[in-house]
Design an enzyme around this catalytic site. Structure first.
Site, PDB file in Angstrom:
ATOM      1  N   GLU A 186      -4.270  -9.122   3.372  1.00 29.88           N
ATOM      2  CA  GLU A 186      -4.997  -8.763   4.607  1.00 29.88           C
ATOM      3  C   GLU A 186      -6.207  -9.644   4.882  1.00 29.88           C
ATOM      4  O   GLU A 186      -6.511  -9.950   6.037  1.00 29.88           O
ATOM      5  CB  GLU A 186      -5.469  -7.299   4.552  1.00 29.88           C
ATOM      6  CG  GLU A 186      -4.381  -6.276   4.768  1.00 29.88           C
ATOM      7  CD  GLU A 186      -3.589  -5.937   3.517  1.00 29.88           C
ATOM      8  OE1 GLU A 186      -3.730  -6.645   2.498  1.00 29.88           O
ATOM      9  OE2 GLU A 186      -2.813  -4.968   3.566  1.00 29.88           O
ATOM     10  N   GLU A 228       0.833  -1.212   0.000  1.00 32.97           N
ATOM     11  CA  GLU A 228       0.000   0.000   0.000  1.00 32.97           C
ATOM     12  C   GLU A 228       0.865   1.258   0.000  1.00 32.97           C
ATOM     13  O   GLU A 228       0.550   2.241  -0.662  1.00 32.97           O
ATOM     14  CB  GLU A 228      -0.933  -0.002   1.217  1.00 32.97           C
ATOM     15  CG  GLU A 228      -2.033  -1.050   1.089  1.00 32.97           C
ATOM     16  CD  GLU A 228      -3.011  -1.014   2.250  1.00 32.97           C
ATOM     17  OE1 GLU A 228      -2.563  -1.295   3.374  1.00 32.97           O
ATOM     18  OE2 GLU A 228      -4.182  -0.686   2.033  1.00 32.97           O
TER      19      GLU A 228
END
Ligand code: NAD
Length: 681
Positions: A125, A105
């Site tokens: 995630e 990210e």
């Protein structure tokens, strides 16, 4: 600057290096250091571009998961990314090793990404019960579209840099000198900004989004975080990016502190603790390269495949020509089907099979480092086989048995060096199932156990360590679980109701469907062998015996707890079984009552917890969380529920004691309440 971040200048380019070994996890200190570095870069007029790179073997391979259990300390990752985006000068991320989760990210928040060949990239995630929380669901779709983002994010898929380049996730792929190439690339961007947030909102066809979503939900077992990830990714089409980012962050924060994410973190740490201990272990055990597998049956073939795939050379030995031939065929057929389905390159299969030999001749095992016995489950046969092994194997080879129920100490005691004997209990199919129980016998040396752990690691298995005891860890818990289900049959429930309740809870299969699949005759033979030693005062459910006496051995006979008409994929309810169950209740004077799904699940969980506490008291398991690892990886227990130990800890001691007392009353004579403290150690 924090100690986790170094900066230096290469003329007009500032190099910001993350230094948080071993995986450069994105901890609070790393985030703070990155933020400080970006602000320093912004204010340094002599620096015209910056690079963020990982020190050591990897870029940021994920966030520091330990921090996820508490309120996250400032600065949060979105603030670091915001600073990079707000900085008027370009920042390039240079990736090697792995750029996962928050690391990836961060890279998506930069103006460009350059990666070394082989770098692994992804947003895993969802496997921890959460969703990306620092813009992954908003920036990735702006690069690769909605459908592909659903596939990658909801599947927690890791891709290699070459594929990332094709997809447009990275800007440049290099074979060497990552830093040098990154500096050149960063210089080419001086004076420009190229933020993903400025790319127009992605658009997508509603039908194809629906198809991608349905596929992701099915693969993700309909978990709420998968549903939410899809929603967040879809928001990228309609919401301005700042609104999309804020919504994503809120959802991430809520999921992070939820029980499902907590359960998955518990599994994550429980599964890794043995390998972590292995890293700290100073023993240098025997290195294993050549494995001999004795017995070419169901398990022998599966173990051979597991070892070959992990790069070991394997000799498969069976006393029987026909059995050997059939085992060899299973192995070669397996690789043929991998190649024809496109899962394995033909050259790779050829290379793997170069390490495969087979024989009926014992002298062939002489050069093996590890001999794994997987012959018939019969003590006489095992003794005879170990005698042969001792005669022909190298004196320092390790000797393992794959027995499910036999006493490995009794096998070891008849050998001249019991220190090298241990158990490697694989699960069927051995090339697929993650769980392996490594059994430490009375005399097994620590270095043999360490070698066993290293072996499990190379096979890609998830190990637990058990003492040598009947059923080890997993089967012992499973027996208590199935017995409790049989009690409920007798008290008023039906097989389909119990199976359905447990499958809805998340078990891969209910216990009666499993029993039919593996065959009722095996457990029947075991019960008969133990009949003489059974305490007649203890509650004993006759239903499984009655089914076996009626010739109902499960799927293989077309009849078991269910009936299997020709071609049926799963069992069909059989009125005759209902009748047999009702008769069993009547014969004991039990008035049948109804059960709710919740009660069924609760009784199963409590029975497991009580048995696990016994395993701790009896010192069969050292670290109690190994029981959760075993159930999730070998018995289809839903990972997102954490396992019975996790659930017991969530319940708390007081409630657990009360509920186990009640279970003891319901279970009747023979149920022994354990010392429950072991679940909380
Ligand atoms: P299997 O019957 O399929 O295979 C056993 C093989 O051993 C046969 O090919 C047989 O020819 C060979 N064999 C027998 N005696 C031999 C000898 N003296 N020398 C050389 N080879 C000999 O059995 P399986 O299901 O593969 O089980 C093997 C072992 O693994 C058993 O101890 C079993 O309890 C254990 N196990 C089985 C499973 C399972 O699900 N099948 C799971 C875990 C462990």
């Amino acid at each position: 600057m924090t100690s986790k971040i170094n900066i230096h200048k290469e003329a007009d380019v500032m190099v910001i290096t993350v230094n948080n070994p071993p995986i450069n996890a994105g901890s609070t200190e790393v985030r703070q250091g990155l933020l400080d570095a970006v602000l320093l870069f912004q204010d340094d007029p002599s620096a015209l571009a910056a690079i963020i790179i990982g020190g050591g073997n990897t870029f940021i391979a994920g966030s520091d998961i330990k921090e996820f259990s508490q309120p996250l300390a400032e600065p949060h990752l979105p603030s670091v990314i915001e600073a990079i985006e707000d900085c008027p000068k370009p920042v390039v991320c240079a990736l090697h090793g792995a750029a996962l989760g928050g690391g990836f990210e961060l890279a998506l928040g930069c103006d460009a990404r350059i990666a070394l060949e082989g770098t692994v990239i992804g947003l895993p995630e969802v496997t921890l019960g959460i969703i990306p929380g620092a813009g992954g669901t908003q920036r990735l779709p702006r690069l690769i579209g909605i459908e592909k983002s659903i596939e990658l994010i909801c599947g927690g898929v890791r891709i290699k840099a070459a594929e990332a380049l094709k997809l447009g996730i990275i800007n440049k792929l290099v074979n060497d000198d990552l830093l040098g190439n990154a500096i050149t690339y960063a210089r080419s961007l001086i004076g420009q900004k190229s933020r993903i947030r400025d790319i127009a909102s992605p658009q997508a066809d509603a039908d194809s989004v629906l198809i991608a979503s349905q596929k992701a939900l099915k693969a993700g077992k309909n978990r709420p975080n998968i549903q939410l990830a899809i929603e967040m990714i879809s928001n990228a089409m309609t919401m301005p990016i700042d609104q999309g980012l804020a919504t994503e962050r809120d959802v991430f924060q809520t999921l992070r502190v939820g029980v499902e994410a907590k359960a998955l973190r518990h599994q994550f740490f429980a599964e890794r603790k043995l390998f972590k201990a292995l890293g700290a272990n100073e023993l240098k055990p025997k290195s294993l390269e050549r494995i001999a597998v004795i017995g070419a049956g169901t398990m022998g073939s599966g173990i051979t495949i597991a070892c070959l795939t992990a790069g070991y050379s394997v000799l498969m030995l069976d006393q029987n020509e026909a059995a050997l031939e059939s085992g060899v065929k299973k192995v070669t057929d397996y690789y043929d089907s991998r190649v024809s389905s496109g899962k394995l390159l033909a050259d790779k299969a050829v290379a793997i099979l170069k390490g495969f030999t087979f024989s009926t001749q014992w002298p062939e095992i002489a050069s093996s480092d590890l001999v794994i016995e997987a012959v018939f489950e019969d003590m006489q046969v095992k003794h005879a086989v170990f005698q042969k092994i001792e005669e022909y194997a190298n004196s320092d080879a390790l000797l393992a048995s794959n027995t499910s129920y036999l006493n490995i100490d009794a096998i070891a005691e008849k050998t001249s060096n019991p220190a090298r004997v241990f158990g490697l209990h694989f699960f069927s199919p051995a090339q697929v199932m993650k769980l392996i129980e490594i059994v430490r016998c009375k005399a097994t040396s620590l270095s043999v156990m360490t070698a066993g752990l290293q072996f499990a690691k190379r096979l890609g298995k998830t190990p637990v360590i058990s003492a040598n005891a009947f059923g080890f860890i997993g089967n012992r818990i499973y027996v208590a679980y199935r017995r409790q289900c049989e009690f409920m049959l007798e008290e008023g429930a039906y097989p389909e109701q119990i199976d359905q309740a447990l499958e809805e809870y998340g078990f891969a299969m209910g216990p009666f469907a499993v029993a039919d699949m593996s065959g009722l005759d095996i457990a029947w033979a075991m019960r008969k062998s133990l009949a003489a030693s059974r305490n007649p005062e203890h509650r004993y459910v006759n239903i499984p015996d009655a089914l076996c006496l009626a010739g109902r051995f499960g799927r293989k006979t077309g009849l078991g707890y269910y009936q299997y008409p020709q071609g049926a994929k799963s069992g069909v309810v059989d009125p005759l079984v209902k009748q047999m169950i009702e008769e069993a209740s009547t014969s004991k004077g039990i008035v049948r009552r109804t059960f709710t799904a919740e009660e069924i699940v609760n009784r199963v969980l409590l029975a497991m917890m009580n048995e696990i506490a016994h395993l701790v008291s009896e010192k069969i398991v050292g670290d109690v969380t190994d029981c959760d690892v075993a159930l999730v990886n070998g018995y289809g227990f839903p990972r997102w529920c954490g396992g019975p130990v996790f659930i017991a800890r969530e319940m708390g001691k007081e409630k657990l004691h009360a509920e186990i007392d009640e279970l003891a009353l319901l279970s009747g004579p023979g149920f022994m309440k354990a010392n429950l403290d072991g679940l909380f150690e």
